[in-house]
Scaffold this motif. Structure first.
Motif, PDB file in Angstrom:
ATOM      1  N   GLN A 108      13.420   8.448  33.412  1.00  0.00           N
ATOM      2  CA  GLN A 108      13.564   8.408  31.957  1.00  0.00           C
ATOM      3  C   GLN A 108      14.444   9.561  31.471  1.00  0.00           C
ATOM      4  N   LEU A 109      14.239  10.760  31.996  1.00  0.00           N
ATOM      5  CA  LEU A 109      15.054  11.915  31.611  1.00  0.00           C
ATOM      6  C   LEU A 109      16.530  11.687  31.944  1.00  0.00           C
ATOM      7  N   LEU A 110      16.797  11.196  33.152  1.00  0.00           N
ATOM      8  CA  LEU A 110      18.185  10.982  33.567  1.00  0.00           C
ATOM      9  C   LEU A 110      18.842   9.898  32.714  1.00  0.00           C
ATOM     10  N   THR A 111      18.095   8.858  32.396  1.00  0.00           N
ATOM     11  CA  THR A 111      18.626   7.777  31.567  1.00  0.00           C
ATOM     12  C   THR A 111      18.963   8.283  30.166  1.00  0.00           C
ATOM     13  N   MET A 112      18.084   9.087  29.578  1.00  0.00           N
ATOM     14  CA  MET A 112      18.356   9.643  28.249  1.00  0.00           C
ATOM     15  C   MET A 112      19.561  10.578  28.290  1.00  0.00           C
ATOM     16  N   PHE A 113      19.638  11.393  29.329  1.00  0.00           N
ATOM     17  CA  PHE A 113      20.768  12.314  29.457  1.00  0.00           C
ATOM     18  C   PHE A 113      22.077  11.550  29.623  1.00  0.00           C
ATOM     19  N   SER A 114      22.058  10.499  30.421  1.00  0.00           N
ATOM     20  CA  SER A 114      23.300   9.758  30.675  1.00  0.00           C
ATOM     21  C   SER A 114      23.820   9.077  29.417  1.00  0.00           C
ATOM     22  N   ALA A 115      22.931   8.652  28.534  1.00  0.00           N
ATOM     23  CA  ALA A 115      23.370   8.016  27.290  1.00  0.00           C
ATOM     24  C   ALA A 115      24.169   9.017  26.448  1.00  0.00           C
ATOM     25  N   GLN A 116      23.697  10.239  26.357  1.00  0.00           N
ATOM     26  CA  GLN A 116      24.412  11.262  25.594  1.00  0.00           C
ATOM     27  C   GLN A 116      25.696  11.687  26.308  1.00  0.00           C
ATOM     28  N   ALA A 117      25.615  11.813  27.619  1.00  0.00           N
ATOM     29  CA  ALA A 117      26.797  12.205  28.393  1.00  0.00           C
ATOM     30  C   ALA A 117      27.891  11.150  28.282  1.00  0.00           C
ATOM     31  N   ALA A 118      27.513   9.876  28.229  1.00  0.00           N
ATOM     32  CA  ALA A 118      28.501   8.802  28.116  1.00  0.00           C
ATOM     33  C   ALA A 118      29.294   8.924  26.815  1.00  0.00           C
ATOM     34  N   VAL A 119      28.622   9.286  25.733  1.00  0.00           N
ATOM     35  CA  VAL A 119      29.312   9.471  24.454  1.00  0.00           C
ATOM     36  C   VAL A 119      30.325  10.603  24.579  1.00  0.00           C
ATOM     37  N   LEU A 120      29.914  11.699  25.194  1.00  0.00           N
ATOM     38  CA  LEU A 120      30.813  12.835  25.386  1.00  0.00           C
ATOM     39  C   LEU A 120      32.020  12.444  26.243  1.00  0.00           C
ATOM     40  N   VAL A 121      31.776  11.797  27.368  1.00  0.00           N
ATOM     41  CA  VAL A 121      32.871  11.389  28.267  1.00  0.00           C
ATOM     42  C   VAL A 121      33.822  10.439  27.552  1.00  0.00           C
ATOM     43  N   SER A 122      33.274   9.482  26.824  1.00  0.00           N
ATOM     44  CA  SER A 122      34.110   8.525  26.099  1.00  0.00           C
ATOM     45  C   SER A 122      34.980   9.241  25.064  1.00  0.00           C
ATOM     46  N   ASN A 123      34.388  10.169  24.317  1.00  0.00           N
ATOM     47  CA  ASN A 123      35.161  10.918  23.325  1.00  0.00           C
ATOM     48  C   ASN A 123      36.271  11.738  23.983  1.00  0.00           C
ATOM     49  N   LEU A 124      35.976  12.371  25.111  1.00  0.00           N
ATOM     50  CA  LEU A 124      36.998  13.147  25.818  1.00  0.00           C
ATOM     51  C   LEU A 124      38.124  12.254  26.321  1.00  0.00           C
ATOM     52  N   GLN A 125      37.771  11.075  26.842  1.00  0.00           N
ATOM     53  CA  GLN A 125      38.790  10.148  27.327  1.00  0.00           C
ATOM     54  C   GLN A 125      39.690   9.678  26.183  1.00  0.00           C
ATOM     55  N   HIS A 126      39.099   9.395  25.027  1.00  0.00           N
ATOM     56  CA  HIS A 126      39.896   8.979  23.870  1.00  0.00           C
ATOM     57  C   HIS A 126      40.819  10.106  23.410  1.00  0.00           C
ATOM     58  N   GLN A 127      40.301  11.323  23.418  1.00  0.00           N
ATOM     59  CA  GLN A 127      41.119  12.474  23.007  1.00  0.00           C
ATOM     60  C   GLN A 127      42.291  12.674  23.970  1.00  0.00           C
ATOM     61  N   GLU A 128      42.036  12.587  25.286  1.00  0.00           N
ATOM     62  CA  GLU A 128      43.108  12.739  26.274  1.00  0.00           C
ATOM     63  C   GLU A 128      44.158  11.645  26.109  1.00  0.00           C
TER      64      GLU A 128
END
Length: 180
Positions: A108-128
Motif C-alpha cells: 500500500q505504501l509503495l502504491t501510494m508513493f508511486s502515484a505521486q512519483a508518476a505525477v512528478l515524472v510526467s511533469n518533468l518529462q513534459h518540461q523537458e
C-alpha cells in the motif's frame, strides 16, 4: 520497511532505463530485466499493477531473471507502475535480502508513493519536451534569419531575385555537402 534497495525504471516504446537506484544491485537487477525481457518491474509497468515476489527462490514467473537476482543476494521484490493519466511511464521497485520482507502495508505504501512519483515524472518529462521544442524553435528562427541575410547579400551583389538567391545557396550547399 525491510528493503535493501530501491529504484525507478523509465520505460517507453523506444527504450528502458534505470533513472535512479539506492544500491548498485538494483541497477544490475534492472539491467538483467531489460536484457532478459522479463521481470517484476517490466510486468508492473506493462500490466499497470503491483507485482510482489515474496520469495524469489520459489516464484516461477521469471526463471532467468530470478536466478540472476538471487545471485545478487536478493530474495524479495515488489514493483508498482508509474501511471500518469493513461500512460505507463515505468515502475518503482524495492528489493530485500530476506524472503517475505514485504507485506500488504508495504504494498500500500509503495502504491501510494508511486502515484505521486508518476505525477512528478510526467511533469518533468513534459518540461523537458517543452525545452527541447523551444530550443529547436530558437535554432530554426536563428537559421532562418541567417538564410535571409545570406539571400539579401546575394541579391545585392548579383542583382538577382529572392528565388534565384535561394537557389544559389542551395547549389553552394550541395557543392560542399552541407545544408543551407
Amino acid at each position: 520497511p525491510n528493503s535493501s534497495g530501491a529504484g525507478v525504471s523509465l520505460i517507453d516504446r523506444r527504450r528502458r532505463r534505470s533513472s535512479g537506484a539506492t544500491d548498485p544491485r538494483v541497477e544490475v537487477a534492472d539491467g538483467l530485466q531489460y536484457e532478459f525481457d522479463e521481470g517484476p518491474c517490466l510486468t508492473a509497468a506493462s500490466d499497470r499493477d503491483l507485482v510482489r515476489m515474496d520469495d524469489l527462490a520459489t516464484d516461477p514467473r521469471w526463471p532467468r531473471w530470478t536466478a540472476a537476482a538471487i545471485g545478487l543476494g536478493l530474495r524479495s521484490a515488489m514493483s508498482t507502475p508509474l501511471v500518469a493519466g493513461d500512460r505507463s511511464l515505468g515502475a518503482i521497485k524495492v528489493y530485500a535480502e530476506t524472503p517475505h520482507a514485504f507485506d500488504d502495508h508495504s504494498a500500500q505504501l509503495l502504491t501510494m508513493f508511486s502515484a505521486q512519483a508518476a505525477v512528478l515524472v510526467s511533469n518533468l518529462q513534459h518540461q523537458e519536451r517543452a525545452q527541447r521544442l523551444s530550443g529547436g524553435m530558437r535554432e530554426a528562427f536563428r537559421t532562418r534569419d541567417l538564410v535571409c541575410t545570406a539571400k539579401g547579400v546575394l541579391m545585392g551583389r548579383h542583382a538577382v531575385d529572392k528565388a534565384t538567391a535561394f537557389g544559389m545557396l542551395l547549389s553552394r550547399g550541395q557543392e560542399h555537402g552541407t545544408s543551407v
